[in-house]
Design a protein around this motif. Structure first.
Motif, mmCIF file in Angstrom:
data_model
loop_
_atom_site.group_PDB
_atom_site.id
_atom_site.type_symbol
_atom_site.label_atom_id
_atom_site.label_comp_id
_atom_site.label_asym_id
_atom_site.label_seq_id
_atom_site.Cartn_x
_atom_site.Cartn_y
_atom_site.Cartn_z
ATOM 1 N N ASP A 179 13.893 -24.198 20.729
ATOM 2 C CA ASP A 179 13.610 -24.097 22.158
ATOM 3 C C ASP A 179 12.095 -24.128 22.352
ATOM 4 O O ASP A 179 11.384 -23.311 21.763
ATOM 5 C CB ASP A 179 14.196 -22.773 22.672
ATOM 6 N N TYR A 180 11.605 -25.063 23.166
ATOM 7 C CA TYR A 180 10.163 -25.214 23.340
ATOM 8 C C TYR A 180 9.786 -25.112 24.811
ATOM 9 O O TYR A 180 10.550 -25.525 25.697
ATOM 10 C CB TYR A 180 9.692 -26.567 22.796
ATOM 11 N N TRP A 181 8.557 -24.617 25.052
ATOM 12 C CA TRP A 181 8.023 -24.454 26.399
ATOM 13 C C TRP A 181 6.656 -25.112 26.517
ATOM 14 O O TRP A 181 5.880 -25.121 25.558
ATOM 15 C CB TRP A 181 7.869 -22.976 26.744
ATOM 16 N N GLY A 182 6.374 -25.638 27.699
ATOM 17 C CA GLY A 182 5.045 -26.123 27.987
ATOM 18 C C GLY A 182 4.131 -24.986 28.411
ATOM 19 O O GLY A 182 4.554 -23.831 28.523
ATOM 20 N N GLN A 183 2.883 -25.321 28.698
ATOM 21 C CA GLN A 183 1.881 -24.306 29.015
ATOM 22 C C GLN A 183 1.896 -23.914 30.488
ATOM 23 O O GLN A 183 1.276 -22.926 30.873
ATOM 24 C CB GLN A 183 0.484 -24.811 28.630
ATOM 25 N N GLY A 184 2.593 -24.682 31.298
ATOM 26 C CA GLY A 184 2.678 -24.383 32.719
ATOM 27 C C GLY A 184 1.676 -25.174 33.536
ATOM 28 O O GLY A 184 0.574 -25.480 33.081
ATOM 29 N N THR A 185 2.073 -25.514 34.750
ATOM 30 C CA THR A 185 1.190 -26.206 35.679
ATOM 31 C C THR A 185 1.333 -25.557 37.058
ATOM 32 O O THR A 185 2.445 -25.266 37.507
ATOM 33 C CB THR A 185 1.495 -27.716 35.730
ATOM 34 N N GLN A 186 0.223 -25.317 37.701
ATOM 35 C CA GLN A 186 0.222 -24.605 38.980
ATOM 36 C C GLN A 186 0.566 -25.546 40.122
ATOM 37 O O GLN A 186 -0.016 -26.633 40.239
ATOM 38 C CB GLN A 186 -1.150 -23.974 39.239
ATOM 39 N N VAL A 187 1.490 -25.110 40.951
ATOM 40 C CA VAL A 187 1.826 -25.807 42.185
ATOM 41 C C VAL A 187 1.539 -24.844 43.340
ATOM 42 O O VAL A 187 2.079 -23.734 43.365
ATOM 43 C CB VAL A 187 3.295 -26.253 42.210
ATOM 44 N N THR A 188 0.695 -25.272 44.258
ATOM 45 C CA THR A 188 0.345 -24.450 45.412
ATOM 46 C C THR A 188 0.608 -25.238 46.682
ATOM 47 O O THR A 188 0.112 -26.359 46.829
ATOM 48 C CB THR A 188 -1.127 -24.016 45.366
ATOM 49 N N VAL A 189 1.401 -24.651 47.574
ATOM 50 C CA VAL A 189 1.756 -25.304 48.825
ATOM 51 C C VAL A 189 1.204 -24.472 49.970
ATOM 52 O O VAL A 189 1.584 -23.310 50.137
ATOM 53 C CB VAL A 189 3.280 -25.459 48.963
ATOM 54 N N SER A 190 0.318 -25.060 50.738
ATOM 55 C CA SER A 190 -0.274 -24.342 51.867
ATOM 56 C C SER A 190 0.512 -24.622 53.143
ATOM 57 O O SER A 190 1.085 -25.698 53.312
ATOM 58 C CB SER A 190 -1.731 -24.758 52.039
ATOM 59 N N SER A 191 0.500 -23.657 54.025
ATOM 60 C CA SER A 191 1.262 -23.805 55.280
ATOM 61 C C SER A 191 0.419 -24.432 56.379
ATOM 62 O O SER A 191 -0.772 -24.611 56.233
ATOM 63 C CB SER A 191 1.757 -22.431 55.725
#
Length: 120
Positions: free
Chosen positions: A108-120
């Motif tokens: 089982d492998y995981w990536g390092q993550g990527t930030q998603v930001t949604v502004s209103s």
């Protein structure tokens, strides 16, 4: 060893779209299922979408009809198309893959993550 590299995150406004990519490399015999998860600070990591090696997807109720998961087996890459983004979709998104590194061994492998930001 297998590496997962995510890309495509960023800052967008509500209603806009983003496409995340997850590229796998390393000692890959065969990729089983792949998935995308997200996690906010102080909260548990939750499933966003998952796709089997045969291409069958499942989605969290919160993203059904807006997100689409896919994969390109020839490129060892998975994707998450995110449309109609909402501020509550703001999180760090992680790619996950079950990978056979030989005929008899799966990890089982995981990536390092990527930030998603949604502004209103």
């Amino acid at each position: 060893q297998v590496q997962l590299v995510e890309s495509g995150g960023g800052l967008v406004q509500a209603g806009e779209s983003l496409r995340l990519s997850c590229a796998l490399s390393g000692s890959i015999f065969r990729i089983d299922s792949m998935g995308w998860y997200r996690q906010a600070p102080g909260k548990q990591r939750e499933l966003v979408a998952r796709i089997t090696d045969g291409g069958s997807p499942t989605y969290a109720d919160s993203v059904k009809g807006r997100f689409s998961i896919s994969r390109d087996n020839a490129k060892n890459t998975g994707y998450l198309q995110m449309n109609s983004l909402k501020p509550e979709d703001t999180d760090v998104y992680y790619c996950n893959a079950l990978v056979w590194t030989s005929r008899s061994k799966m990890n089982d492998y995981w990536g390092q993550g990527t930030q998603v930001t949604v502004s209103s």
